[in-house]
Design an enzyme around this catalytic site. Sequence first.
Site, PDB file in Angstrom:
ATOM      1  N   LYS A 195     142.736  58.376  12.499  1.00 19.07           N
ATOM      2  CA  LYS A 195     141.789  57.615  13.311  1.00 19.07           C
ATOM      3  C   LYS A 195     141.987  56.130  13.043  1.00 19.07           C
ATOM      4  O   LYS A 195     141.869  55.676  11.907  1.00 19.07           O
ATOM      5  CB  LYS A 195     140.366  58.041  12.957  1.00 19.07           C
ATOM      6  CG  LYS A 195     139.305  57.250  13.701  1.00 19.07           C
ATOM      7  CD  LYS A 195     137.906  57.798  13.477  1.00 19.07           C
ATOM      8  CE  LYS A 195     136.880  56.927  14.161  1.00 19.07           C
ATOM      9  NZ  LYS A 195     135.509  57.430  14.021  1.00 19.07           N
ATOM     10  N   LYS A 249     143.282  59.803  17.183  1.00 17.37           N
ATOM     11  CA  LYS A 249     142.333  59.023  17.971  1.00 17.37           C
ATOM     12  C   LYS A 249     142.568  57.542  17.797  1.00 17.37           C
ATOM     13  O   LYS A 249     142.731  57.106  16.658  1.00 17.37           O
ATOM     14  CB  LYS A 249     140.928  59.396  17.474  1.00 17.37           C
ATOM     15  CG  LYS A 249     139.798  58.678  18.114  1.00 17.37           C
ATOM     16  CD  LYS A 249     138.515  59.093  17.461  1.00 17.37           C
ATOM     17  CE  LYS A 249     137.451  58.167  17.981  1.00 17.37           C
ATOM     18  NZ  LYS A 249     136.252  58.216  17.236  1.00 17.37           N
TER      19      LYS A 249
END
Length: 326
Positions: A195, A249
């Site tokens: 992330k 992400k």
Amino acid sequence: MGFPITRMRRLRKSPVLRDALSEVAVSLNDLIYPMFAIEGKNIRNPVLSMPGVYQYSPDILLTELENVVKKGIKSIILFGIPEAKDAVGSSAYAEDGIIQQTIFKIKKAFPEILLITDVCLCEYTDHGHCGLIKDNKIVNDTTLELLAKTALTHAQAGADIVAPSDMMDGRVAAIRKGLDGAGYEDTLIMAYSVKYASAFYGPFRDAAGSTPQFGDRGTYQMDPRSSVKQAIQEAALDIEEGADIVIVKPAFAYMDIIKTISDTFNCPVASYNVSGEYAMVKAAAEKGWIDEKKVVLESMTGLKRSGSNLIITYHALDIAAWLQEV
Ligand code: PBG
């Protein structure tokens, strides 16, 4: 052998041939739809920077879920927006917190839905960071206990999968230990393993009211300029600690990472098509500058081709409708 013996266009001669040779397909089974539960009754607040996305009070969320399920979506990821925030995010792990209550109600009304819950503190802390603060720093190890506690309350309320998005080191192990210790060894962990500290989360922070009140998330989320090796290491550690599924992400600026993670590990990969990516498509479509349906379906095809087994996307409901048209 080259032209004129070889003519690549022969392969594209007709729609039937193109269909026959198509290899990448997005399926309803792949999609995870994010939803926001806010404390209160009869609330349906539109998120201005994300047309089509709302904060729902639990009563309205349940009604909306009927529509979601009817469209063929089988899986949602749930975020909670509490009434009160404090320094330690105590409403994140309150047994009767907004998310715990909503999980319970959803599972009662829709037992067959695959219910994933975001595990983090940032929506619940008054400072908006994903961990505890000491001397203006986000501390790792004491945060782990709270994350494990949060995940356990989600599992107890009925969550099928918990998804830690905080990026603290060691949180997957802490959560796995907490779940197993309480008899929830069948609850899956879908870790936000890779992330990045991304500008593409802007609209989400409007939706969830989780903007950091000082500084940024640079000491815990990954630097967009960091090496691919660092991404591999993050995923490897989480898998070793017990992650069942790993998330990359955001999605589109990191498709090389999706591909690498998918090629490197055997566990399923989910990509998160985040709020900023959604907002850009919506804005351009509203202006009539792009064909929304074609752009979204083409983008999802790209995510599948890059190795995403699952796609978390705010477009899920629209995609479900479009897939059923053809
Ligand atoms: C919470 C969390 C965030 C997102 C998912 N979980 C925000 C953040 O890390 O700042 C972003 C999702 C999106 O932008 O759609 N930590």
